[in-house]
Scaffold this motif. Structure first.
Motif, short mmCIF file in Angstrom:
data_model
loop_
_atom_site.label_atom_id
_atom_site.label_comp_id
_atom_site.label_asym_id
_atom_site.label_seq_id
_atom_site.Cartn_x
_atom_site.Cartn_y
_atom_site.Cartn_z
N ARG A 9 50.88 36.13 43.03
CA ARG A 9 49.65 35.38 42.82
C ARG A 9 48.46 36.34 42.67
O ARG A 9 47.59 36.14 41.82
N THR A 10 48.43 37.38 43.49
CA THR A 10 47.37 38.38 43.40
C THR A 10 47.42 39.09 42.05
O THR A 10 46.39 39.30 41.40
N ILE A 11 48.61 39.42 41.60
CA ILE A 11 48.78 40.07 40.28
C ILE A 11 48.31 39.12 39.19
O ILE A 11 47.58 39.52 38.28
N TRP A 12 48.71 37.86 39.27
CA TRP A 12 48.29 36.87 38.27
C TRP A 12 46.77 36.77 38.21
O TRP A 12 46.18 36.75 37.13
N ASP A 13 46.14 36.72 39.38
CA ASP A 13 44.68 36.60 39.42
C ASP A 13 44.01 37.78 38.74
O ASP A 13 42.97 37.63 38.09
N GLU A 14 44.60 38.96 38.86
CA GLU A 14 44.04 40.15 38.21
C GLU A 14 44.24 40.09 36.69
O GLU A 14 43.40 40.57 35.94
N CYS A 15 45.33 39.47 36.26
CA CYS A 15 45.65 39.43 34.82
C CYS A 15 45.01 38.26 34.09
O CYS A 15 44.78 38.34 32.89
N ASP A 16 44.74 37.17 34.80
CA ASP A 16 44.09 35.99 34.22
C ASP A 16 42.69 35.89 34.82
O ASP A 16 42.34 34.92 35.47
#
Length: 92
Positions: A54-61
């Motif tokens: 989720r943290t990675i997704w937030d950084e990418c989106d």
């Protein structure tokens, strides 16, 4: 190193570029973006904890549109790789 999206990271090597491009092409819709649900299913194959993904997704989106483009996907792949190797990206 390449800077962008709040991170400083090494550039992708040729093999990474080719592999990530193939995966992106396989997953992306006609708008050249990967929808969140499709990305989540693919990224979960990394076996990282959901909270970390989720943290990675937030950084990418970062614009919170619910999908990622090729740059966002490449960043996700790089961050997952770093996480799997217990590495941390350097903040820009």
């Amino acid at each position: 190193r390449v800077e962008g999206r709040g991170m400083t990271r090494p550039p992708l090597n040729h093999n990474e570029e080719q592999l990530y491009r193939k995966w992106f092409t396989d997953l992306a819709g006609p708008d050249a973006r990967i929808p969140g649900k499709t990305a989540a299913a693919f990224l979960s194959k990394s076996s990282l904890p959901t909270t970390q993904l989720r943290t990675i997704w937030d950084e990418c989106d970062r614009q919170c549109v619910g999908s990622i483009d090729a740059d966002g996907f490449n960043l996700a792949m790089r961050l997952i790789s770093l996480a799997q190797n217990n590495s941390t990206p350097t903040a820009a």
